[in-house]
Every structure is written in structure tokens, then in C-alpha cells.
Design an enzyme around this catalytic site. Structure first.
Site, PDB file in Angstrom:
ATOM      1  N   GLY A 170       0.813  -1.167  -0.028  1.00 47.64           N
ATOM      2  CA  GLY A 170      -0.029  -0.147  -0.071  1.00 47.64           C
ATOM      3  C   GLY A 170       0.837   1.141  -0.122  1.00 47.64           C
ATOM      4  O   GLY A 170       0.428   2.178  -0.833  1.00 47.64           O
ATOM      5  N   ASP A 171       2.102   1.304   0.893  1.00 50.02           N
ATOM      6  CA  ASP A 171       2.775   2.372   0.877  1.00 50.02           C
ATOM      7  C   ASP A 171       3.338   2.628  -0.714  1.00 50.02           C
ATOM      8  O   ASP A 171       3.757   3.762  -1.098  1.00 50.02           O
ATOM      9  CB  ASP A 171       3.902   2.219   1.906  1.00 50.02           C
ATOM     10  CG  ASP A 171       3.548   2.437   3.269  1.00 50.02           C
ATOM     11  OD1 ASP A 171       2.999   3.310   3.347  1.00 50.02           O
ATOM     12  OD2 ASP A 171       3.852   1.674   4.003  1.00 50.02           O
TER      13      ASP A 171
END
Length: 401
Positions: A170-171
């Protein structure tokens, strides 16, 4: 001077820590931008201590995400620190930050203040949920963003717990969309002459890659779930165990490729079998089809499977570990296993190359990042901003640097 890449001449200020913001900064730096990374004095980016390997007390996640960056220290909570920051803004094009929304405003460094100093400044803001909305105030981590976006729900095997990929996906997705937004805003600035805010959320970045899940639900009430090693209704596209027990990926779900697969397996009649004659039929009968292909693969070593299918024009490949990736001839031929000279240990460290490859102005790896916080204070504050050595000494004594 040799150009560093297509963004040569663009200056980026990076504030924030860990992965999403620094990944966006890394991508811009890979493409040639000068990236000035700010760390608060006495509180270095925790990424300096991340990574599972250790040598001489150093870790190497930093090597990847700090590459091509110049490190300075600066306390943005102090008035003198804010003024130095605004001086940097005067001479920069992009700011990348991944604080909780409202943090810059709390320091009197909101976009209105930044744009007043430099109307062309582009502020790239990466956060868990975005800068607006009922959850904007919440801190966000990749694991929660992947889950809240629905991405985690689709991982794993039916009936089992939804595992995470062993990476902060997600980052990284948010960092990629943030960098994409920065490039779009840079282009728009050539039209309007002014900058803007790029608002990238971890949750939305995870949502953006989910193909047709939303319209499938909206129109058909379909709630996509995990499908293990394959995609439901897409066949054949799975992993198959070879004679030595290792796994091979075979992807032949397109009609023409499936026909080639049948020929390579010595079963050309399968291509005209009503059960497998087209994409829809194969999807309905994929269990049976996977069994047939699995039986064929189980009788052959992985190298033979891949060679046979490659010659037939069928997409296949091994499931490599990193040990195999770093010796992969294709990746090495394209410079994707790249050396970074890491000052901290005095030797090269391998890391990923620059993606994508540009034909006329390729990106470059110019350094493995700073060995210590504030390493480039003199270069930036004296060389770029014209502050004197005495001023810097005083600011250091006051805890600003």
C-alpha cells in the site's frame, strides 16, 4: 555536466519518513531530480534502521529509498527552521510530504503559505485516507489501507485468512501514484504557470488497481474473493508442480496461446474440445483443465517445461526467489540489478534498477543516499541558500539544524 535524467533541473524537497513519501521522492530522484531530504535534528528517518540484513550495524532498506538524495537536518517546529524551509521552497519545484493531514498547517506551512512564497510550487501529500473526508484525520499504514480498500480481502485461498504480501504494498502504490501526480502537475504548470496540491491516499491507491471489482459488484452483485494461485474464470493461468517438486507458472488463457499449449503438450485435440474451446468454456471447466496440465507438468523437470513452452510461444516461467532474481540474465542485461556505492560500509550494495527505461534521457543512480543525517547541510544551506558558516553554527546550537 551529464544530464541525470528527464527531471534534471527539478528540485524536490522531501519531508516525512518511512516508505510512501520517500518512495515517491526516490522515483523522482531516479528520473534525475535533485531531492533534498529533510530529517528533524536528532530524529532521523526510521528507515535508516529498516531491512533484514545487517552489516557493521547498518541496514539496507535505506540504500534503496534514500538513493540520489541529499540529506539535511531541519526543525520545522522552530520559527528559524520554517524560514529556512521557505527559503528552500523559493528555489524548489516539488515538496513531498507524508505527515498526517493538518501537520504542515499546524506548523504554519500550509499550501497557502508555500504558494505565497512560490506560486509554482507543487505540494505532493501522501496520507492514509486523503486530505479530505470523515477519516482524513486518521493515521494510515499500508496494512490497514490494503484491508480497508478491499485489496487484502482478495488475497489468499478461499475459506482461509487473508494474508498480506511480505512487502508494504500500500505504501509503494501510494508512492507511485504520488510521483505520477507530481509529473502531471509539473506538466500542467507549463500551461498555467502555477503549482497545485497532489493528494495521494494509501487506501485509494490500493483501490485503483482492483480492475473490475466495483462494476462487477454494482451490476452483478459479485463480491470478488480470494482464488489462491489462480484467477477465477481465467484459465489456464496457474502454477503447476514440476517433476522435481518446484512450481512453474503457465499462462495460456488467450485462445491462440491455449491452442499452442495443447500442441506443446501433445494434446492438440483439447483446443477443439467443447469444454475448453474458448475463454468462457475454459473458465467454467478450469478445475478439469488444471488437472490435465498439472499431470503433464508433473512428469517433466521445470527447465524442460519452460523451454518446451517458450519454443511453442506459450507464456511460462519459474517462481524465483531473490537469490535467482539477482542472477537473472534478462534483468541484468537491462541494468535492473544495480550497484549502489554505500558510504556507510564502503562498498557496493545491489538494489533495483531505474524503472521505466527511457531511450533518450534515462534515469540514473548517482548515490546510495547519505551516510548520516545532515550530511549535505553545508551544500544546501551555504551553497544553495547562501547562509554563512557562523549562521549555521548558531542554528545548530539552537536545535534548528
Amino acid at each position: 555536466m551529464t544530464p541525470t535524467g528527464p527531471l534534471d533541473g527539478i528540485r524536490v524537497i522531501e519531508v516525512g519518513t518511512l516508505i510512501s513519501g520517500p518512495f515517491a521522492g526516490r522515483l523522482l530522484g531516479d528520473m534525475g531530480a535533485e531531492v533534498v531530504k529533510i530529517e528533524p535534528p536528532g530524529t532521523p528517518d526510521p528507515l535508516r534502521t529498516w531491512g533484514q540484513a545487517e552489516l557493521d550495524g547498518e541496514h539496507f532498506f535505506w540504500t534503496v529509498h534514500a538513493r540520489n538524495k541529499k540529506a539535511v537536518t531541519l526543525n520545522l517546529r522552530e520559527a528559524a527552521g520554517r524560514e529556512l524551509f521557505l527559503d528552500l521552497v523559493d528555489k524548489s519545484d516539488i515538496i513531498v510530504e507524508n505527515f498526517r493531514p493538518g501537520t504542515l498547517e499546524k506548523w504554519n506551512l500550509g499550501y497557502d503559505v508555500l504558494a505565497q512564497r512560490n506560486p509554482g510550487i507543487i505540494l505532493v501529500r501522501v496520507s492514509g485516507y486523503g486530505q479530505t473526508g470523515p477519516e482524513a484525520h486518521k493515521a494510515g499504514y499500508a496494512s490497514v489501507a490494503e484491508a480497508a480498500s478491499g485489496l487484502r480481502h482478495m488475497n489468499g485461498f478461499p475459506g482461509g485468512p487473508p494474508p498480506r504480501l511480505a512487502l508494504s504494498l500500500g505504501d509503494s502504490l501510494a508512492g507511485m501514484f504520488a510521483a505520477q501526480g507530481a509529473l502531471a502537475a509539473l506538466y500542467r504548470r507549463t500551461v498555467t504557470g502555477t503549482g497545485q496540491i497532489v493528494d495521494a491516499a494509501l487506501t485509494e491507491s490500493c483501490l485503483a488497481i482492483q480492475e473490475s471489482t466495483i462494476p462487477d459488484y454494482d451490476i452483478g452483485g459479485v463480491v470478488r474473493g480470494p482464488s489462491g494461485t489462480r484467477l477465477e474464470g481465467i484459465a489456464p493461468s496457474n502454477i503447476y508442480r514440476s517433476a522435481d517438486g518446484s512450481w512453474v507458472v503457465i499462462a495460456a488463457n488467450q485462445d491462440t496461446v491455449f491452442r499452442r499449449l495443447c500442441g506443446a503438450m501433445g494434446r492438440p485435440e483439447l483446443a477443439d474440445d467443447d469444454r475448453f474451446v474458448n475463454h468462457v468454456a475454459r473458465g467454467r471447466n478450469q478445475d478439469e483443465l488444471d488437472k490435465i496440465i498439472g499431470e503433464w507438468a508433473a512428469q517433466r523437470p521445470p527447465g524442460e517445461i519452460i523451454d518446451t513452452l517458450s519454443k511453442a510461444g506459450v507464456i511460462s516461467g519459474p517462481i524465483n526467489t531473490v537469490a535467482e532474481v539477482v542472477t537473472d540474465p534478462q534483468l541484468n542485461a537491462r541494468g535492473m540489478i544495480a550497484d549502489h556505492f554505500d558510504e556507510r560500509i564502503g562498498r557496493n550494495v545491489k538494489g533495483p534498477g531505474v524503472v521505466p527505461v527511457l531511450s533518450e534521457s534515462p534515469g540514473t543512480i548517482r548515490s546510495a543516499g547519505s551516510a548520516r543525517p545532515g550530511q549535505h547541510n553545508d551544500e544546501i544551506y551555504r551553497g544553495l541558500l547562501g547562509r554563512s558558516a557562523a549562521e549555521l553554527e548558531q542554528l545548530h546550537a539552537e536545535g534548528v539544524l
